[in-house]
Motif scaffolding. Structure first.
Motif, PDB file in Angstrom:
ATOM      1  N   ARG A 106       0.829  -1.205   0.000  1.00  0.00           N
ATOM      2  CA  ARG A 106       0.000   0.000   0.000  1.00  0.00           C
ATOM      3  C   ARG A 106       0.864   1.256   0.000  1.00  0.00           C
ATOM      4  O   ARG A 106       0.566   2.244  -0.676  1.00  0.00           O
ATOM      5  N   LEU A 107       1.950   1.249   0.786  1.00  0.00           N
ATOM      6  CA  LEU A 107       2.842   2.408   0.811  1.00  0.00           C
ATOM      7  C   LEU A 107       3.489   2.619  -0.549  1.00  0.00           C
ATOM      8  O   LEU A 107       3.632   3.762  -1.011  1.00  0.00           O
ATOM      9  N   GLY A 108       3.868   1.519  -1.206  1.00  0.00           N
ATOM     10  CA  GLY A 108       4.428   1.647  -2.546  1.00  0.00           C
ATOM     11  C   GLY A 108       3.451   2.261  -3.517  1.00  0.00           C
ATOM     12  O   GLY A 108       3.824   3.093  -4.365  1.00  0.00           O
ATOM     13  N   GLY A 111       4.671   5.643  -5.076  1.00  0.00           N
ATOM     14  CA  GLY A 111       5.324   5.337  -6.337  1.00  0.00           C
ATOM     15  C   GLY A 111       6.710   4.745  -6.171  1.00  0.00           C
ATOM     16  O   GLY A 111       7.409   4.535  -7.172  1.00  0.00           O
ATOM     17  N   GLU A 112       7.118   4.443  -4.929  1.00  0.00           N
ATOM     18  CA  GLU A 112       8.424   3.836  -4.676  1.00  0.00           C
ATOM     19  C   GLU A 112       8.329   2.332  -4.924  1.00  0.00           C
ATOM     20  O   GLU A 112       7.764   1.586  -4.119  1.00  0.00           O
ATOM     21  N   ASP A 113       8.897   1.871  -6.010  1.00  0.00           N
ATOM     22  CA  ASP A 113       8.744   0.471  -6.387  1.00  0.00           C
ATOM     23  C   ASP A 113       9.480  -0.460  -5.435  1.00  0.00           C
ATOM     24  O   ASP A 113       9.155  -1.638  -5.344  1.00  0.00           O
ATOM     25  N   GLY A 114      10.476   0.063  -4.701  1.00  0.00           N
ATOM     26  CA  GLY A 114      11.209  -0.777  -3.766  1.00  0.00           C
ATOM     27  C   GLY A 114      10.318  -1.361  -2.690  1.00  0.00           C
ATOM     28  O   GLY A 114      10.529  -2.502  -2.255  1.00  0.00           O
ATOM     29  N   TYR A 115       9.319  -0.616  -2.260  1.00  0.00           N
ATOM     30  CA  TYR A 115       8.393  -1.146  -1.250  1.00  0.00           C
ATOM     31  C   TYR A 115       7.594  -2.312  -1.825  1.00  0.00           C
ATOM     32  O   TYR A 115       7.404  -3.339  -1.174  1.00  0.00           O
TER      33      TYR A 115
END
Length: 655
Positions: free
Chosen positions: A536-538, A542-546
């Motif tokens: 959900r945080l990703g 938009g941070e694909d690492g999450y």
């Protein structure tokens, strides 16, 4: 000398005056065991545990029993809520030895911490199939002196089993993700296990409220799944496991009918069940379930809230030394106009007294005269001796409650609930995070224990709580806190070889094995909670690492997940999010009507960005005053009114 008086755990301090020479968990105890060349007796429990109190009164407060324990062993007392790593490790050993587990947990260890014998409650005097506690202790001490090789062999075998269980690795061909068909498979298994007469799962007691099982059924939907949800939620809320006077749920029911509970009340149960009943109301519109959620939240805010904002851990089952005394009623205490409503009779239904319950399930809206009676009973009960309160504030459980409050506040528009969610989160930030950013596990009486470092489960619950607060408030700072906590979680707990999160951080104490918490139970596992929160945080940032970390967690447990999906019901939420379609909603500018339209819908596979902008594709090149419904940041036509937004949401989430 008893060493528990300065501990932050109320459970440990309950034993500070025992004649048993207790140590808290730590190197001092094991060094003393090595010096004396005796085993360690490990006793694990928690403040609200009824049978923990029974064993304490029978044995640990008895000078003759204490003399035996002090002579034969080094005795260590652990609060399972402060040290879930110790509890989980040795509970696995006890279950392997005895076939069952529970609390109190009693385990005998070698001086290097390896278990060789254990169980749960041991009676002071013999019972059918149960030897007296002192006899067990003397037999084990004799074996330690005279048959050390047998003890060492048992300890080595158990430790090897624990080490093997901790070595979870993804399958060699685990490149893709398990599919959403596993959600349907898990839901089908739950439908088959459902008790159609009394709700819940299984045809006999005990029965535990297990929120994530019903959350999975809500996600899957369809008539069979929703029938199980309706029957079970009504049965639990009608039964004695629900507190019809003060709100909130007891720990579990000892019977099939949800009638007679173990009366302790745990914060994590209130968080999970308030969230579940809120979601069920959003999904169906059944106001009776919103009423249950509301009364559960009101109980927590009234009776489990620290004045500065954090939430306490639990209330005991016992008062005045009697289990349930605070909660049960004589017939004459209940007004005549309310007796039939709550199934009250002269003979009672629990040891001559009455546990209030609804004989007619699903009929929870109280008539005015019954509501007046409830208020009167609440006043009467306020003058009774309350059960003991465990007033420590645990990071993980508070994260669960903050998330539940934030979601319920957003869904209902309750500003007071949202204010309490925000205040509780601020309490955690002020009191349970060190200046260097390291989160701690437990706070009590004005201080946090610096040696009780937070676990992966604490971090995961915080990430979820902060993202839910961001979605409920529109305040960008909560996304910042979620990102900082998620980054620290990965740094401290991530396994770079196999993936997934270890229970303990790289800076934490090393036990005989470093395990991973993957099985969802009444409380989501650390890895299940993290996978959902990171996915959900990703999507929000938009941070694909999450997202990649969430995928790695799912791949780690893909094999067991496919074989036993109902053991991973929270993690299946991550499977749904990662397989998509995950819906991203952005409301730009001052459009509270559009935000409220999103909050008012059951959208388990959606995230919402609104209010103060933060770095995210969801805010880039967006026109103020409009709502955008997107998938993978590709958005449809912006919506300018509620009707248009609702139509787009229905279309986006139909699949």
């Amino acid at each position: 000398m008893n060493r528990l008086a300065s501990e932050t755990s109320p459970y440990l301090r309950q034993h500070q005056d025992n004649p048993v020479d207790w140590y808290p968990w730590g190197e001092e105890a094991f060094a003393e065991a090595r010096r004396r060349d005796v085993p360690v007796l490990l006793s694990v429990g928690y403040a609200a545990c009824h049978w923990c109190h029974v064993m304490a009164h029978e044995s640990f407060e008895d000078p003759a029993t204490a003399e035996v324990l002090n002579r034969l062993f080094v005795n260590v007392k652990v609060d399972r809520e402060e040290r879930p790593d110790v509890d989980a490790l040795y509970m696995e050993a006890v279950q392997a030895m005895s076939g069952h587990g529970g609390w109190p947990m009693t385990v005998w260890l070698t001086p290097d911490g390896r278990p060789f014998y254990g169980g749960t409650y041991f009676p002071k005097t013999a019972r059918p199939g149960m030897a007296p506690f002192v006899q067990v202790c003397e037999n084990l001490a004799s074996a330690w002196r005279e048959r050390r090789d047998e003890i060492e062999g048992a300890a080595g075998k158990l430790t090897g089993m624990l080490e093997s269980a901790a070595e979870l690795v993804p399958a060699a061909d685990a490149t893709g993700l398990p599919g959403t068909e596993l959600l349907a498979s898990g839901a089908n298994q739950l439908v088959e296990r459902h008790d159609p007469e009394w709700g819940g799962f299984g045809r006999q007691g005990p029965k535990f409220p297990q929120p994530d099982l019903y959350e999975l059924l809500l996600r899957v939907g369809g008539e069979p799944a929703m029938a199980v949800v309706a029957n079970s939620l009504d049965a639990m809320a009608s039964g004695g496991v629900y507190d019809h006077v003060g709100g909130g749920f007891h720990r579990y029911s000892v019977d099939r009918q949800w009638l007679v509970p173990h009366f302790e009340k745990m914060l994590y149960d209130q968080a999970g069940l308030a969230r579940l009943y809120t979601h069920a109301w959003l999904a169906t519109g059944h106001d009776r379930w919103l009423g249950v959620a509301s009364e559960t939240i009101d109980y927590v805010r009234r009776d489990l809230r620290h004045p500065d904002g954090g939430f306490y851990s639990s209330e005991d089952a016992d008062s005045e030394g009697v289990e349930g005394k605070f909660y049960v009623w004589a017939e004459h205490e209940v007004p005549p106009e309310a007796r039939s409503w709550w199934g009250v009779s002269a003979g009672g239904n629990f040891e001559g007294a009455n546990i209030l319950w609804r004989p007619v399930r699903g009929d929870l809206s109280r008539p005015p005269e019954v509501e007046a009676a409830r208020q009167g009973l609440l006043e009467i009960r306020s003058r009774r001796v309350r059960p003991g309160l465990d007033d420590k504030v645990l990071t993980q459980w508070n994260g669960l409650m903050v998330a539940a409050l934030a979601e319920a506040a957003a869904a209902t528009g309750r500003a007071d609930w949202l204010a309490d969610a925000r205040t509780a989160a601020d309490f955690l930030l002020a009191n349970l995070r060190r200046p260097d950013g390291r989160w701690l596990r437990s706070w009590q009486g004005g201080r946090a224990s610096d040696h009780l470092l937070a676990y992966a489960a604490d971090y995961a619950a915080l990430v979820d709580a902060f993202t839910r607060l961001a979605e409920a408030t529109g305040e960008a700072r909560w996304v910042d806190e979620a990102r900082a906590t998620a980054d620290a979680m990965v740094e401290l707990f991530w396994d770079p070889e196999a993936g997934g999160l270890f229970t303990t951080g790289s800076d934490g104490e090393r036990l005989i094995t470093r395990a991973k918490d993957v099985l969802d139970n009444v409380v989501p596992s650390a890895n299940g909670s993290a996978a959902v929160a990171l996915a959900r945080l990703g999507a929000l940032t938009g941070e694909d690492g999450y997202r990649q970390r969430a995928e790695a967690i799912v791949r780690l447990v893909a094999g067991p997940l496919e074989r036993h999906p109902t053991a991973f019901t929270h993690l299946l939420g991550a499977v749904a999010l990662l397989n998509g379609p995950l819906t991203e909603v952005a409301v730009v500018g001052d459009r509270s009507d559009l935000v409220a339209a999103v909050h008012a819908r059951y959208l388990p596979n959606a995230v919402l960005a609104w209010g103060e902008p933060y770095p995210s594709p969801l805010f880039e090149s967006r026109q103020p005053g409009l709502a955008y419904v997107c998938r993978n940041y590709a958005c449809g036509r912006p919506a300018s009114d509620v009707g248009e937004l609702v139509s787009q949401l229905e279309a986006a989430t139909a699949g």
